[in-house]
Design a protein around this motif. Structure first.
Motif, short mmCIF file in Angstrom:
data_model
loop_
_atom_site.label_atom_id
_atom_site.label_comp_id
_atom_site.label_asym_id
_atom_site.label_seq_id
_atom_site.Cartn_x
_atom_site.Cartn_y
_atom_site.Cartn_z
N TRP A 18 0.85 -1.19 0.00
CA TRP A 18 0.00 0.00 0.00
C TRP A 18 0.89 1.24 0.00
CZ3 TRP A 18 -5.40 -0.84 0.30
CH2 TRP A 18 -5.76 -2.19 0.49
N HIS A 19 0.40 2.31 -0.61
CA HIS A 19 1.18 3.54 -0.70
C HIS A 19 0.48 4.67 0.06
CE1 HIS A 19 3.81 1.70 -3.65
NE2 HIS A 19 2.75 1.31 -4.33
N ALA A 20 1.30 5.50 0.72
CA ALA A 20 0.80 6.68 1.44
C ALA A 20 1.90 7.74 1.38
CB ALA A 20 0.45 6.32 2.88
N CYS A 21 1.98 8.43 0.26
CA CYS A 21 3.05 9.41 0.08
C CYS A 21 2.60 10.46 -0.93
CB CYS A 21 4.33 8.72 -0.38
SG CYS A 21 4.15 7.70 -1.87
N GLY A 22 3.48 11.42 -1.25
CA GLY A 22 3.17 12.41 -2.26
C GLY A 22 2.26 13.53 -1.81
N HIS A 23 2.33 13.93 -0.54
CA HIS A 23 1.44 14.95 0.00
C HIS A 23 1.94 16.38 -0.19
CE1 HIS A 23 0.26 11.27 2.10
NE2 HIS A 23 -0.87 11.85 2.46
N GLU A 24 3.09 16.55 -0.80
CA GLU A 24 3.76 17.84 -0.97
C GLU A 24 3.82 18.59 0.38
OE1 GLU A 24 4.89 21.68 -2.30
OE2 GLU A 24 2.82 21.50 -2.96
N GLY A 25 3.30 19.82 0.45
CA GLY A 25 3.41 20.57 1.70
C GLY A 25 2.25 20.36 2.65
N ALA A 26 1.33 19.45 2.33
CA ALA A 26 0.13 19.27 3.16
C ALA A 26 0.18 18.02 4.01
CB ALA A 26 -1.11 19.24 2.26
N GLY A 27 1.32 17.34 4.05
CA GLY A 27 1.39 16.05 4.73
C GLY A 27 1.06 16.11 6.21
N ILE A 28 1.48 17.17 6.88
CA ILE A 28 1.21 17.27 8.31
C ILE A 28 -0.29 17.39 8.56
CG2 ILE A 28 1.53 18.73 10.36
CD1 ILE A 28 4.38 19.34 9.08
N GLY A 29 -0.94 18.26 7.81
CA GLY A 29 -2.38 18.42 7.98
C GLY A 29 -3.17 17.20 7.58
N LEU A 30 -2.72 16.51 6.52
CA LEU A 30 -3.48 15.39 5.96
C LEU A 30 -3.11 14.04 6.57
CD1 LEU A 30 -3.45 16.30 2.15
CD2 LEU A 30 -5.24 16.78 3.83
N ALA A 31 -2.10 14.00 7.43
CA ALA A 31 -1.61 12.72 7.95
C ALA A 31 -2.69 11.89 8.65
CB ALA A 31 -0.41 12.95 8.87
N PRO A 32 -3.48 12.45 9.57
CA PRO A 32 -4.45 11.59 10.26
C PRO A 32 -5.46 10.94 9.31
CG PRO A 32 -4.13 13.62 11.48
CD PRO A 32 -3.45 13.81 10.17
N ALA A 33 -5.97 11.71 8.34
CA ALA A 33 -6.93 11.12 7.41
C ALA A 33 -6.26 10.12 6.48
CB ALA A 33 -7.61 12.22 6.59
N THR A 34 -5.00 10.36 6.13
CA THR A 34 -4.28 9.39 5.31
C THR A 34 -4.15 8.06 6.06
OG1 THR A 34 -3.02 11.12 4.19
CG2 THR A 34 -2.09 8.90 4.16
N GLY A 35 -3.76 8.14 7.33
CA GLY A 35 -3.66 6.92 8.14
C GLY A 35 -4.99 6.22 8.30
N ALA A 36 -6.04 7.00 8.49
CA ALA A 36 -7.37 6.40 8.65
C ALA A 36 -7.86 5.79 7.35
CB ALA A 36 -8.35 7.46 9.14
N LEU A 37 -7.54 6.43 6.21
CA LEU A 37 -7.96 5.90 4.91
C LEU A 37 -7.21 4.61 4.59
CD1 LEU A 37 -9.55 6.11 2.30
CD2 LEU A 37 -7.83 7.71 1.43
N VAL A 38 -5.90 4.59 4.83
CA VAL A 38 -5.13 3.36 4.61
C VAL A 38 -5.69 2.23 5.48
CG1 VAL A 38 -2.88 2.27 5.01
CG2 VAL A 38 -3.02 4.47 3.83
#
Length: 379
Positions: free
Chosen positions: A337-357
């Motif tokens: 599974w992949h969870a990368c490529g967030h550019e400058g928004a990774g900090i803000g989007l991290a919780p939802a990325t983890g929840a989506l994965v």
């Protein structure tokens, strides 16, 4: 044996590990350097909804903003310096203000809280702002977190192995993931692997034959001396940035893009950004870029002309061609599974990325449509 190996101990990898562990998985996190030692240590800690037009990234950001509240309650908001300070977006001329009002209207229709502000209302939010601005908008959902603290606390209690670079993803005879092999030859068995390696995401994906076009986009931040008064009051109350910031983020130009982004920290220092340029992994500190950031900051807050800059730092943000993160299953290798490529928004989007994965791995129903983030879109 672990159920899941998360490769990367930045904030996105930490959020994936946190949510997977809460779902009952046995998680091991492998990191080639140190916890939050890469891009996660080189940002302002932005948790923004104000800079995103309606669409899939804003949907992910709104979900993530709610999850940050849950994480703050779980880990302790003070322990990760999570502050719901709100964002103030300002326009330098009437044309920018018209564009800002139009965008804020569309964002409100998508669920963002936004208040349009006339020029004479700006001082109620930021008393030291320049007096000749054309107006602005206030976004109470914008927030800030200390990304290194947040990453460390998200990983607390988990099996985290630093200085363990993953060189190869192991698969069985049927092409299904069986684990990963590190640089020293150690095999770490697992049935699921999450690629959360940020700017190295494309490199790791390529070891399985998958194309993920993730490239570094360099950005700088200036840090001033502490500017709080003797009672601990900060001269800048909110996250303040110009309306041109969203355009700089969305630009496909490889050259230098800058827009003022200014905010105070709990320590009293002021963070001054932001810049974006595609120059590979160039480690240079060009003075013209830093001078431009300083000039833009003085334009918004004239008092900063008398502040000393203590240091500057830079990071390499993981950029994709369509400016959307890569979140989902690998099309070639089952169990990857992949969870990368967030550019400058990774900090803000991290919780939802983890929840989506986690939802995708466990078969649960995610709160947002995962299709726009599917890694297969680059195949």
């Amino acid at each position: 044996m672990s159920d899941v190996v998360v490769v990367g101990a930045g904030i996105v990898g930490a959020a994936c590990a946190y949510h997977l562990a809460r779902a009952g998985a046995r998680v091991t996190v492998l990191e080639r350097g140190t916890v939050a030692g890469g891009t996660s240590s080189a940002g302002e800690g932005n948790i923004l909804v104000s800079d995103k037009p309606p669409g899939p990234e804003l949907d992910l950001a709104l979900w993530s903003r709610r999850l940050w509240n849950d994480i703050g309650a779980d880990l302790g908001a003070r322990s990760i310096e999570l502050e719901a300070k709100g964002g103030l977006v300002v326009a330098t001329d009437p044309a920018e203000q018209a564009q800002l009002v139009a965008l804020a209207g569309r964002q409100r229709d998508a669920g963002v809280a936004a208040t349009d502000l006339a020029p004479d209302e700006l001082a109620d939010y930021e008393p030291f702002l320049a007096g000749d601005l054309a107006g602005g908008a206030y976004f109470p959902q914008d927030a800030q977190v200390q990304p290194m603290l947040a990453t460390a606390h998200l990983l607390r209690g988990l099996d985290v192995r630093c200085h363990s670079e993953v060189r190869e993803i192991e698969t069985g005879p049927t092409g299904v993931v069986t684990g990963v092999r590190t640089g020293d030859g150690t095999l770490v068995p697992a049935t699921t692997v999450v690629n959360a390696t940020g700017v190295a995401g494309g490199e790791l994906a390529a070891t399985t034959g998958t194309r993920l076009p993730v490239e570094p986009r360099r950005g700088f931040i200036l840090v001033t001396e502490p500017l709080s008064d003797d009672r601990g009051r900060r001269p800048i109350r909110h996250k303040v940035y110009t309306a041109g910031y969203a355009g700089a983020v969305a630009s496909d130009d490889a050259g230098l893009q800058t827009a003022a982004v200014i905010e105070g920290t709990r320590a009293g220092t002021v963070l001054i950004g932001s810049s974006r340029e595609r120059r590979g992994f160039d480690e240079a500190y060009p003075m013209p870029v830093l001078r431009r950031l300083a000039a833009q900051a003085r334009r918004l807050f004239p008092f900063l002309a008398h502040a000393r800059a203590l240091r500057a730092f830079h990071g390499f943000r993981p950029l994709t061609p369509d400016h959307l993160p890569v979140i989902g299953p690998d099309k070639r290798t089952a169990g990857l599974w992949h969870a990368c490529g967030h550019e400058g928004a990774g900090i803000g989007l991290a919780p939802a990325t983890g929840a989506l994965v986690t939802a995708l791995v466990t078969g649960a129903a995610p709160e947002v449509d995962p299709a726009p983030f599917d890694p297969g879109r680059f195949a």
